[in-house]
Scaffold this active site. Structure first.
Site, PDB file in Angstrom:
ATOM      1  N   GLY A 123       0.943  -1.036  -0.064  1.00 46.29           N
ATOM      2  CA  GLY A 123      -0.172  -0.048   0.189  1.00 46.29           C
ATOM      3  C   GLY A 123       0.923   1.365  -0.013  1.00 46.29           C
ATOM      4  CB  CYS A 124       0.057   4.728   1.251  1.00 47.02           C
ATOM      5  SG  CYS A 124       0.954   6.327   1.495  1.00 47.02           S
ATOM      6  CG  PHE A 125       6.167   5.037  -0.429  1.00 41.48           C
ATOM      7  CD1 PHE A 125       5.428   6.104  -0.009  1.00 41.48           C
ATOM      8  CD2 PHE A 125       7.044   4.801  -1.605  1.00 41.48           C
ATOM      9  CE1 PHE A 125       5.530   7.450  -0.894  1.00 41.48           C
ATOM     10  CE2 PHE A 125       7.114   5.931  -2.307  1.00 41.48           C
ATOM     11  CZ  PHE A 125       6.448   7.172  -2.130  1.00 41.48           C
TER      12      PHE A 125
END
EC number: 1.8.4.11
Length: 165
Positions: free
Chosen positions: A9-11
């Site tokens: 997902g979003c880092f």
């Protein structure tokens, strides 16, 4: 010191969790798995790269198994190219390993986890070929921008959930 590179997902979210762990020496967000020399814009436009976090850790203080266990708690390893409201190939679930020992450990871990999950785990395991550091403004994003809307809505609740067990 060892490294593991994870995409889930979003880092910003993944880094926010791991940069707080005892035994993690450093984290860095970047891109891997797609076209050379990516930028955030090219990744968002589907260049094949995945948002990842490189985790440098001291295996005397934290094991890869502990890291992978937490990784599976903070994202959905059964979701294809999507985590929450973040949708796209850049958000796929992946473990990039650097050596055969870590590959085998990751394979065994997923095999064991599959016994727990009712849905099929889609997390990929792949040798790290290339890694590109993301732009500086993405590094340690939650620490530097704790009041930003996405951080308050997505990252802060995730951290609270992890801290409360």
């Amino acid at each position: 010191m060892k490294n593991i590179v994870l995409g889930g997902g979003c880092f910003w979210c993944v880094e926010a969790v791991f940069e707080r762990l005892k035994g993690v020496i450093d984290t860095e967000v970047g891109y891997s798995g797609g076209n050379p020399n990516p930028s955030y814009e090219s990744v968002c436009n589907g260049d094949g790269n995945i948002e990842v976090v490189k985790i440098n850790y001291d295996e005397k203080q934290i094991s890869l198994l502990e890291i992978l266990t937490l990784f599976f708690k903070i994202h959905d390893p059964t979701s294809i190219d999507k985590q929450g409201g973040d949708i796209g190939i850049q958000y796929r679930s992946i473990i990039f390993y650097e050596n055969e020992e870590d590959k085998i450990l990751a394979q065994n871990f997923i095999e064991e986890q599959q016994k727990i999950f009712s849905k099929k785990i889609v997390t990929k395991i792949s040798r790290l070929q290339t890694y590109y550091k993301a732009e500086n403004y993405h590094q340690h994003y939650f620490i530097n921008n704790p009041n930003q809307g996405y951080c308050q809505a997505v990252i802060a609740p995730k951290l609270q959930k992890i801290q409360s067990g």
